[in-house]
Design a protein around this motif. Structure first.
Motif, PDB file in Angstrom:
ATOM      1  N   PHE A  55      36.817  83.058  53.071  1.00  0.00           N
ATOM      2  CA  PHE A  55      36.680  81.662  53.483  1.00  0.00           C
ATOM      3  C   PHE A  55      36.894  80.719  52.301  1.00  0.00           C
ATOM      4  O   PHE A  55      37.593  79.718  52.415  1.00  0.00           O
ATOM      5  CB  PHE A  55      35.307  81.429  54.104  1.00  0.00           C
ATOM      6  N   GLY A 103      40.189  79.313  53.346  1.00  0.00           N
ATOM      7  CA  GLY A 103      39.677  78.404  54.371  1.00  0.00           C
ATOM      8  C   GLY A 103      40.430  77.099  54.499  1.00  0.00           C
ATOM      9  O   GLY A 103      40.460  76.498  55.560  1.00  0.00           O
ATOM     10  N   PHE A 144      39.268  81.164  60.897  1.00  0.00           N
ATOM     11  CA  PHE A 144      37.810  81.280  60.766  1.00  0.00           C
ATOM     12  C   PHE A 144      37.134  80.622  61.958  1.00  0.00           C
ATOM     13  O   PHE A 144      37.495  79.513  62.350  1.00  0.00           O
ATOM     14  CB  PHE A 144      37.361  80.640  59.450  1.00  0.00           C
ATOM     15  N   ALA A 200      36.136  86.044  60.911  1.00  0.00           N
ATOM     16  CA  ALA A 200      37.412  85.799  60.244  1.00  0.00           C
ATOM     17  C   ALA A 200      38.440  86.735  60.868  1.00  0.00           C
ATOM     18  O   ALA A 200      38.179  87.933  61.034  1.00  0.00           O
ATOM     19  CB  ALA A 200      37.302  86.058  58.746  1.00  0.00           C
TER      20      ALA A 200
END
Length: 109
Positions: free
Chosen positions: A30, A34, A43, A56
Motif C-alpha cells: 500500500f 497505493g 486496494f 490488496a
C-alpha cells in the motif's frame, strides 16, 4: 460492502486493518503502490459499520488482513478473476488449500 481505498476515509479504514497478520506485506504494498494507478495493484476495504479489513489485489492473487465477510469476498474475488487468496485467517466458511509457514524477525535482530 467492499470499497476501493481511494479517499481519506477508506484509506483510514484500510490502514486501521493493518494491525494483525499480513500487515507487513499489505502495508508495504500500500505504501509503495497505493498512489500509483498503473502499478496493477488495487486496494479495498469494508464500508462503514463493518470491521475494518485490508484487501490488496494484483492479477489473479490477493492478500487479506482482517475479518471480511466470506460470501461477499468470494463473489467479489470471483468477479475480479482472483484465483489465490493469501491470508492468516480465512473468512468463515472458507477452506485452506495449503498452509505456508512464515517467520517474522523482530526489527532489532
Amino acid at each position: 460492502m467492499i470499497r476501493t481505498a481511494n479517499d481519506s476515509e477508506t484509506r483510514r479504514r484500510f490502514l486501521a486493518a493493518l494491525a494483525g497478520p499480513m500487515a507487513c506485506e499489505l502495508g508495504a504494498a500500500f505504501a509503495t503502490f497505493g498512489t500509483l494507478p498503473g502499478s496493477g495493484w488495487q486496494f479495498y476495504t469494508g464500508g462503514e459499520g463493518q470491521p475494518p479489513f485490508a484487501l490488496a489485489v494484483r492479477g489473479a492473487s490477493a492478500l487479506l488482513a482482517g475479518p471480511a465477510d466470506g460470501e461477499e469476498l468470494q463473489s467479489f474475488l470471483a468477479f475480479l478473476g482472483v484465483e489465490h487468496l493469501r491470508t492468516a485467517l480465512p473468512p468463515e466458511g472458507w477452506q485452506t488449500g495449503e498452509t505456508l509457514t512464515r517467520m517474522i524477525l523482530p526489527p532489532d535482530g
